[in-house]
Design an enzyme around this catalytic site. Structure first.
Site, PDB file in Angstrom:
ATOM      1  N   SER A  45     106.388  26.683  30.748  1.00  0.00           N
ATOM      2  CA  SER A  45     107.699  26.040  30.630  1.00  0.00           C
ATOM      3  C   SER A  45     107.706  24.665  31.280  1.00  0.00           C
ATOM      4  CB  SER A  45     108.762  26.920  31.292  1.00  0.00           C
ATOM      5  OG  SER A  45     109.928  26.197  31.580  1.00  0.00           O
ATOM      6  N   LYS A  63     118.273  32.116  25.065  1.00  0.00           N
ATOM      7  CA  LYS A  63     117.652  30.829  25.415  1.00  0.00           C
ATOM      8  C   LYS A  63     116.746  30.307  24.304  1.00  0.00           C
ATOM      9  CE  LYS A  63     113.739  32.781  28.019  1.00  0.00           C
ATOM     10  NZ  LYS A  63     112.684  32.330  27.101  1.00  0.00           N
ATOM     11  N   ASP A  64     116.328  31.180  23.376  1.00  0.00           N
ATOM     12  CA  ASP A  64     115.495  30.743  22.256  1.00  0.00           C
ATOM     13  C   ASP A  64     116.318  30.179  21.109  1.00  0.00           C
ATOM     14  OD1 ASP A  64     113.215  31.629  23.573  1.00  0.00           O
ATOM     15  OD2 ASP A  64     113.246  33.599  22.607  1.00  0.00           O
ATOM     16  N   ARG A 107     111.892  41.069  17.050  1.00  0.00           N
ATOM     17  CA  ARG A 107     110.480  40.742  17.204  1.00  0.00           C
ATOM     18  C   ARG A 107     109.735  42.002  17.644  1.00  0.00           C
ATOM     19  NH1 ARG A 107     110.168  36.386  21.589  1.00  0.00           N
ATOM     20  NH2 ARG A 107     107.939  36.686  21.229  1.00  0.00           N
ATOM     21  N   SER A 138     107.397  42.408  20.124  1.00  0.00           N
ATOM     22  CA  SER A 138     106.937  42.553  21.502  1.00  0.00           C
ATOM     23  C   SER A 138     107.704  43.661  22.218  1.00  0.00           C
ATOM     24  CB  SER A 138     107.115  41.236  22.262  1.00  0.00           C
ATOM     25  OG  SER A 138     108.491  40.990  22.503  1.00  0.00           O
ATOM     26  N   VAL A 157     104.590  39.252  29.043  1.00  0.00           N
ATOM     27  CA  VAL A 157     104.754  39.495  30.474  1.00  0.00           C
ATOM     28  C   VAL A 157     103.514  40.156  31.061  1.00  0.00           C
ATOM     29  CG1 VAL A 157     106.050  40.844  32.169  1.00  0.00           C
ATOM     30  CG2 VAL A 157     107.271  39.573  30.399  1.00  0.00           C
ATOM     31  N   CYS A 177     118.203  12.745  25.392  1.00  0.00           N
ATOM     32  CA  CYS A 177     117.355  13.046  26.532  1.00  0.00           C
ATOM     33  C   CYS A 177     116.269  14.018  26.097  1.00  0.00           C
ATOM     34  CB  CYS A 177     118.207  13.665  27.648  1.00  0.00           C
ATOM     35  SG  CYS A 177     117.298  14.258  29.083  1.00  0.00           S
ATOM     36  N   THR A 219     102.604  28.682  34.299  1.00  0.00           N
ATOM     37  CA  THR A 219     103.845  28.685  33.534  1.00  0.00           C
ATOM     38  C   THR A 219     103.623  27.930  32.235  1.00  0.00           C
ATOM     39  OG1 THR A 219     106.192  28.079  33.482  1.00  0.00           O
ATOM     40  CG2 THR A 219     104.722  26.624  34.705  1.00  0.00           C
ATOM     41  N   ARG A 275     110.283  22.990  31.981  1.00  0.00           N
ATOM     42  CA  ARG A 275     111.389  23.047  32.951  1.00  0.00           C
ATOM     43  C   ARG A 275     110.898  23.597  34.281  1.00  0.00           C
ATOM     44  NH1 ARG A 275     113.948  27.340  34.739  1.00  0.00           N
ATOM     45  NH2 ARG A 275     113.008  28.621  33.121  1.00  0.00           N
ATOM     46  N   ARG A 276     110.177  24.704  34.224  1.00  0.00           N
ATOM     47  CA  ARG A 276     109.661  25.288  35.468  1.00  0.00           C
ATOM     48  C   ARG A 276     108.626  24.377  36.111  1.00  0.00           C
ATOM     49  NH1 ARG A 276     109.326  30.983  32.457  1.00  0.00           N
ATOM     50  NH2 ARG A 276     111.309  31.906  33.130  1.00  0.00           N
ATOM     51  N   THR A 309     100.413  40.125  30.037  1.00  0.00           N
ATOM     52  CA  THR A 309      99.284  39.197  30.070  1.00  0.00           C
ATOM     53  C   THR A 309      99.397  38.238  31.251  1.00  0.00           C
ATOM     54  OG1 THR A 309      99.037  39.294  27.663  1.00  0.00           O
ATOM     55  CG2 THR A 309      98.084  37.384  28.779  1.00  0.00           C
ATOM     56  N   ARG A 310     100.595  37.759  31.503  1.00  0.00           N
ATOM     57  CA  ARG A 310     100.779  36.788  32.595  1.00  0.00           C
ATOM     58  C   ARG A 310     100.608  37.441  33.964  1.00  0.00           C
ATOM     59  NH1 ARG A 310     104.947  32.252  30.350  1.00  0.00           N
ATOM     60  NH2 ARG A 310     104.546  32.598  28.146  1.00  0.00           N
ATOM     61  N   ARG A 345      99.912  31.374  28.692  1.00  0.00           N
ATOM     62  CA  ARG A 345     100.597  31.898  27.514  1.00  0.00           C
ATOM     63  C   ARG A 345     100.539  33.415  27.528  1.00  0.00           C
ATOM     64  NH1 ARG A 345     100.819  29.375  22.935  1.00  0.00           N
ATOM     65  NH2 ARG A 345     102.296  31.048  22.472  1.00  0.00           N
ATOM     66  N   GLY A 346     101.235  34.022  26.559  1.00  0.00           N
ATOM     67  CA  GLY A 346     101.156  35.466  26.398  1.00  0.00           C
ATOM     68  C   GLY A 346     102.406  36.170  26.875  1.00  0.00           C
TER      69      GLY A 346
END
Length: 324
Positions: free
Chosen positions: A132, A86-87, A14, A16, A155, A245, A130, A134-135, A157-158, A152-153
């Protein structure tokens, strides 16, 4: 070992900063085997969605950063594809082999907060960003009175959102910050007892075509058995839970010293989206049976009510864990 090809090995990535940094790390490993490499940048659907500001929520995030790289791989445009593990979807992709899982970075989540604060120091009502589920669910479960807002965005940007005061804090993967040399910006590294990471977080996945036997053989020495066992267990948890689930899921596996030999220790959690209910369990077993350990743990979680956690609702009869 003879080189599998006379030309450079084309490493798909990618575009980024984080992705190209990760892929550059893999390229360096491949070069260490005596093979030339070149990075080939691919734009994925996930990147286009981020650029357009389109939300990515729930299970829809799985695979959105992966398919374009796999397409380029199968089309012969690249020889390797590098992903954040994880993706990676848990189901197999025909014609593609996960050939290398390199040694893992620290898989934990971190806080980047204003004024150097930790989660516990943020005032009630503070805005924590976040994207996520999960988070978000685990943040709610901590009961700190924080407002969780979508963000979004990349690292940069966040973190900029914190610096500019749009949010008071964001949650990120420590591994990503470490790989781009910004880990010192984290104000707290979260204990997995507070927030379990995503299955596979902190690990990379290197895929190549299944019929590229020379390259498969050449790269096999780069696979890290301990990391592979840990992520195999975590992905088995995820794959098994996904079958029954739709709840946010966290999982972390580690190899620890047992009484006689090394053991694989797996922890997992499934939560209602609002964090009010959860099923949290752990299991141990042999690293050689990593998939089995993770799958059996997930089956126990489903039997204890994890399958009822996908939507907020009445308390489940089994597996309800009150959150402090």
């Amino acid at each position: 070992m003879s080189a599998p090809t006379s030309r450079a090995v084309r490493v798909g990535t990618r575009r980024s900063l984080l992705a190209t940094t990760q892929s550059g790390h893999v390229a360096d490993m491949v070069q260490g085997l005596g093979l030339d490499t070149e990075l080939v940048e691919i734009t994925t659907d996930g990147d286009r969605s981020q650029a357009a500001g389109t939300p990515l929520v729930g299970s829809a995030t799985t695979g959105v950063f992966v398919s374009a790289l796999r397409d380029a791989l199968l089309a012969g445009e690249v020889d390797l594809a590098v992903h954040s593990l994880k993706d990676l979807p848990t189901y197999p992709c025909e014609g593609v082999t996960l050939v290398v899982v390199p040694p893992r970075e620290d898989p934990r989540d971190v806080v980047v907060a204003r004024d150097g604060m930790t989660l516990g120091e943020l005032p009630v009502g503070s805005r924590v960003g976040t994207g996520s589920p999960r988070r978000e669910a685990q943040l709610h479960a901590l009961g700190l009175g924080l407002e969780v807002v979508p963000i979004r965005g990349n690292v940069d940007t966040r973190i900029r959102a914190v610096r500019e005061g749009t949010v008071d804090a964001v949650l990120l993967a420590r591994a990503g910050l470490a790989r781009i040399g910004r880990v010192e910006e984290a104000t707290e590294v979260l204990d997995p007892l507070q927030l379990l990471p995503a299955p596979g977080q902190g690990a990379l996945a290197v895929e190549c075509r299944s019929d590229d036997t020379d390259l498969l053989e050449a790269l096999a020495v780069l696979d890290d058995p301990r990391t592979r066992a840990a992520v195999d267990a975590e992905r088995a948890v995820l794959a098994t839970l996904e079958g029954g689930c739709s709840a946010p899921i966290g999982a972390l596996a580690e190899i620890v010293e047992g009484e006689d030999e090394e053991e694989l220790w797996v922890r997992a959690i499934a939560l209602s989206p609002d964090g009010a209910l959860s099923v949290r369990m752990s299991a141990t077993g042999s690293p050689a049976d990593a998939h089995g350990v993770g799958a059996r743990l997930a089956q126990e979680m489903l039997a204890d009510g994890a399958g009822q956690l996908g939507q907020p609702g009445p308390a489940i009869e089994s597996g309800q864990v009150p959150q402090a």
